[in-house]
Design a protein around this motif. Structure first.
Motif, PDB file in Angstrom:
ATOM      1  N   MET A 143      33.759  19.800  43.484  1.00  0.00           N
ATOM      2  CA  MET A 143      33.554  21.224  43.301  1.00  0.00           C
ATOM      3  C   MET A 143      32.582  21.465  42.162  1.00  0.00           C
ATOM      4  O   MET A 143      32.422  20.640  41.270  1.00  0.00           O
ATOM      5  CB  MET A 143      34.884  21.911  43.008  1.00  0.00           C
ATOM      6  N   ALA A 144      31.903  22.609  42.198  1.00  0.00           N
ATOM      7  CA  ALA A 144      30.973  22.957  41.132  1.00  0.00           C
ATOM      8  C   ALA A 144      31.679  23.818  40.093  1.00  0.00           C
ATOM      9  O   ALA A 144      32.489  24.671  40.433  1.00  0.00           O
ATOM     10  CB  ALA A 144      29.789  23.726  41.706  1.00  0.00           C
ATOM     11  N   ASP A 145      31.400  23.566  38.818  1.00  0.00           N
ATOM     12  CA  ASP A 145      31.906  24.427  37.760  1.00  0.00           C
ATOM     13  C   ASP A 145      30.842  24.528  36.675  1.00  0.00           C
ATOM     14  O   ASP A 145      29.724  24.036  36.834  1.00  0.00           O
ATOM     15  CB  ASP A 145      33.250  23.942  37.213  1.00  0.00           C
ATOM     16  N   LEU A 146      31.178  25.152  35.562  1.00  0.00           N
ATOM     17  CA  LEU A 146      30.142  25.393  34.545  1.00  0.00           C
ATOM     18  C   LEU A 146      29.596  24.105  33.941  1.00  0.00           C
ATOM     19  O   LEU A 146      28.451  24.071  33.480  1.00  0.00           O
ATOM     20  CB  LEU A 146      30.650  26.346  33.467  1.00  0.00           C
ATOM     21  N   SER A 160      28.630  29.108  42.580  1.00  0.00           N
ATOM     22  CA  SER A 160      29.928  29.206  43.237  1.00  0.00           C
ATOM     23  C   SER A 160      30.878  28.151  42.692  1.00  0.00           C
ATOM     24  O   SER A 160      30.488  27.002  42.465  1.00  0.00           O
ATOM     25  CB  SER A 160      29.787  29.002  44.748  1.00  0.00           C
ATOM     26  N   THR A 161      32.120  28.549  42.478  1.00  0.00           N
ATOM     27  CA  THR A 161      33.186  27.581  42.263  1.00  0.00           C
ATOM     28  C   THR A 161      33.709  27.221  43.648  1.00  0.00           C
ATOM     29  O   THR A 161      34.138  28.099  44.408  1.00  0.00           O
ATOM     30  CB  THR A 161      34.313  28.172  41.407  1.00  0.00           C
ATOM     31  N   THR A 162      33.637  25.947  43.993  1.00  0.00           N
ATOM     32  CA  THR A 162      33.934  25.529  45.358  1.00  0.00           C
ATOM     33  C   THR A 162      35.095  24.552  45.421  1.00  0.00           C
ATOM     34  O   THR A 162      35.505  23.979  44.412  1.00  0.00           O
ATOM     35  CB  THR A 162      32.701  24.863  45.997  1.00  0.00           C
ATOM     36  N   GLN A 163      35.599  24.367  46.614  1.00  0.00           N
ATOM     37  CA  GLN A 163      36.648  23.391  46.890  1.00  0.00           C
ATOM     38  C   GLN A 163      36.159  22.491  48.009  1.00  0.00           C
ATOM     39  O   GLN A 163      35.608  22.966  49.004  1.00  0.00           O
ATOM     40  CB  GLN A 163      37.937  24.094  47.320  1.00  0.00           C
ATOM     41  N   ILE A 169      34.446  18.882  54.068  1.00  0.00           N
ATOM     42  CA  ILE A 169      34.305  20.311  54.287  1.00  0.00           C
ATOM     43  C   ILE A 169      34.337  21.007  52.932  1.00  0.00           C
ATOM     44  O   ILE A 169      34.889  20.485  51.957  1.00  0.00           O
ATOM     45  CB  ILE A 169      35.422  20.851  55.198  1.00  0.00           C
ATOM     46  N   ILE A 170      33.731  22.176  52.872  1.00  0.00           N
ATOM     47  CA  ILE A 170      33.600  22.886  51.601  1.00  0.00           C
ATOM     48  C   ILE A 170      33.836  24.374  51.838  1.00  0.00           C
ATOM     49  O   ILE A 170      33.527  24.893  52.910  1.00  0.00           O
ATOM     50  CB  ILE A 170      32.194  22.657  50.992  1.00  0.00           C
ATOM     51  N   ARG A 171      34.427  25.037  50.841  1.00  0.00           N
ATOM     52  CA  ARG A 171      34.539  26.482  50.908  1.00  0.00           C
ATOM     53  C   ARG A 171      34.369  27.063  49.507  1.00  0.00           C
ATOM     54  O   ARG A 171      34.664  26.407  48.504  1.00  0.00           O
ATOM     55  CB  ARG A 171      35.865  26.936  51.515  1.00  0.00           C
ATOM     56  N   GLU A 172      33.903  28.287  49.469  1.00  0.00           N
ATOM     57  CA  GLU A 172      33.663  28.978  48.205  1.00  0.00           C
ATOM     58  C   GLU A 172      34.926  29.704  47.775  1.00  0.00           C
ATOM     59  O   GLU A 172      35.479  30.507  48.522  1.00  0.00           O
ATOM     60  CB  GLU A 172      32.519  29.971  48.390  1.00  0.00           C
ATOM     61  N   LEU A 173      35.402  29.406  46.571  1.00  0.00           N
ATOM     62  CA  LEU A 173      36.579  30.086  46.035  1.00  0.00           C
ATOM     63  C   LEU A 173      36.195  31.384  45.339  1.00  0.00           C
ATOM     64  O   LEU A 173      36.909  32.382  45.425  1.00  0.00           O
ATOM     65  CB  LEU A 173      37.313  29.170  45.051  1.00  0.00           C
ATOM     66  N   ARG A 174      35.083  31.365  44.634  1.00  0.00           N
ATOM     67  CA  ARG A 174      34.562  32.572  43.985  1.00  0.00           C
ATOM     68  C   ARG A 174      33.116  32.308  43.600  1.00  0.00           C
ATOM     69  O   ARG A 174      32.652  31.175  43.617  1.00  0.00           O
ATOM     70  CB  ARG A 174      35.383  32.946  42.739  1.00  0.00           C
ATOM     71  N   ARG A 175      32.416  33.397  43.246  1.00  0.00           N
ATOM     72  CA  ARG A 175      31.042  33.270  42.797  1.00  0.00           C
ATOM     73  C   ARG A 175      30.876  34.106  41.544  1.00  0.00           C
ATOM     74  O   ARG A 175      31.410  35.224  41.459  1.00  0.00           O
ATOM     75  CB  ARG A 175      30.063  33.729  43.890  1.00  0.00           C
ATOM     76  N   GLN A 176      30.180  33.566  40.559  1.00  0.00           N
ATOM     77  CA  GLN A 176      30.039  34.244  39.285  1.00  0.00           C
ATOM     78  C   GLN A 176      28.639  34.068  38.716  1.00  0.00           C
ATOM     79  O   GLN A 176      27.909  33.158  39.107  1.00  0.00           O
ATOM     80  CB  GLN A 176      31.053  33.721  38.262  1.00  0.00           C
ATOM     81  N   VAL A 179      31.841  38.525  37.714  1.00  0.00           N
ATOM     82  CA  VAL A 179      32.297  38.056  39.021  1.00  0.00           C
ATOM     83  C   VAL A 179      31.448  38.739  40.084  1.00  0.00           C
ATOM     84  O   VAL A 179      31.319  39.967  40.110  1.00  0.00           O
ATOM     85  CB  VAL A 179      33.783  38.367  39.237  1.00  0.00           C
ATOM     86  N   LEU A 180      30.830  37.946  40.953  1.00  0.00           N
ATOM     87  CA  LEU A 180      29.967  38.464  42.005  1.00  0.00           C
ATOM     88  C   LEU A 180      30.730  38.580  43.313  1.00  0.00           C
ATOM     89  O   LEU A 180      31.697  37.845  43.548  1.00  0.00           O
ATOM     90  CB  LEU A 180      28.756  37.540  42.195  1.00  0.00           C
ATOM     91  N   ARG A 181      30.269  39.477  44.137  1.00  0.00           N
ATOM     92  CA  ARG A 181      30.915  39.655  45.428  1.00  0.00           C
ATOM     93  C   ARG A 181      30.709  38.415  46.278  1.00  0.00           C
ATOM     94  O   ARG A 181      29.602  37.894  46.391  1.00  0.00           O
ATOM     95  CB  ARG A 181      30.344  40.878  46.145  1.00  0.00           C
TER      96      ARG A 181
END
Length: 276
Positions: A1-4, A247-250, A169-176, A69-71
């Motif tokens: 996952m991506a983070d800061l 994006s913070t992803t899983q 597989i990957i999904r977006e948990l949130r975007r900031q 926090v972005l939509r």
């Protein structure tokens, strides 16, 4: 996952690559005219004093408290990667013949008269072992025999053979949008100015860049400021502020569906993973 931390490392890599376009074998950056340390975090005063005495410049990357926090509209699982199968299957009348190379994390399936029989390939298997395993499964319902790398179901009306592999597989948990401060530090205004310009040259052209999980970071220049308040200590700095959308992803592992046998609510993606 991506983070800061992934974004910080990306910024460090971009600035370092610009300062040392020909590599770091020669510690003197041809851009800065001195050795430069590029790092994520905040400088330690003791180390800075020692390095500045040796004419070593700094570029630090530090995440700011500011965050928006972005939509986000993408919450479904998406296929990130799928491994290519190494086992092959060929059907001729009522006989299935296996070929290729045996590698684990694959499923070999035979659909006989509409009923699926699935075998998970093991690292220690041979093609003959896979054929025997499938023939043994099928023989519970009707006669089936294996010979070498193939098996035969003499009474079958229809036979299909399939190979499924694993993937991610990957999904977006949130975007900031997160603020990052990239700071040029030098023991004189000359070093500070050259490093400050290097930050602009390294990051200014970037509109977007790829993070380790495959997602995209988008760059927004926000501001710059110069600070000479510590010049008595021979510390000169320039701060360059960027807002980075990411994006913070899983990420998870998944296997391809070779013989679906269940109803899934919400749909199935190409790896056969429920999307809700």
């Amino acid at each position: 996952m991506a983070d800061l931390s992934d974004v910080s490392n990306l910024l460090v890599a971009q600035v370092a690559a610009y300062l040392y376009a020909n590599g770091t074998a020669n510690p003197i950056s041809p851009i800065a005219g001195c050795a430069v340390k590029v790092f994520a975090g905040w400088p330690q005063p003791e180390a800075m004093r020692e390095d500045f005495a040796n004419n070593i410049g700094y570029v630090s990357v530090y995440p700011l408290p500011t965050e928006t926090v972005l939509r986000s509209t993408v919450r479904e699982w998406e296929v990130q990667s799928i491994a290519a199968p190494t086992v092959t299957v060929a059907v001729s009348d009522v006989t299935v013949t296996l070929g290729g190379t045996v590698v684990a994390s694959q499923n070999v399936a035979a659909v006989v008269d509409g009923k699926p029989y699935v075998y998970g390939v093991q690292a220690t298997d041979t093609l003959s072992a896979i054929a025997t395993a499938l023939a043994t499964m099928i023989s519970v319902d009707q006669p089936a025999t294996s010979s070498g790398t193939g098996f035969t179901v003499p009474g079958a009306h229809s036979i299909e053979a399939r190979v499924g592999t694993s993937g991610t597989i990957i999904r977006e948990l949130r975007r900031q949008r997160k603020g990052f401060q990239i700071t040029a530090w030098g023991n004189c205004f000359d070093v500070r100015d050259r490093l400050g310009m290097a930050i602009d040259q390294a990051l200014g052209p970037l509109v977007r860049a790829t993070l380790p999980d495959g997602s995209q970071a988008i760059f927004h220049y926000q501001s710059s400021r110069q600070d000479d308040t510590q010049q008595k200590q021979r510390i000169y700095r320039r701060d360059v502020i960027y807002g980075i959308d990411y994006s913070t992803t899983q990420i998870d592992n998944a296997f391809g569906v070779v013989a679906p046998q269940a109803f899934v609510v919400g749909g199935i993606d190409t790896l056969g993973i429920p999307t809700s």
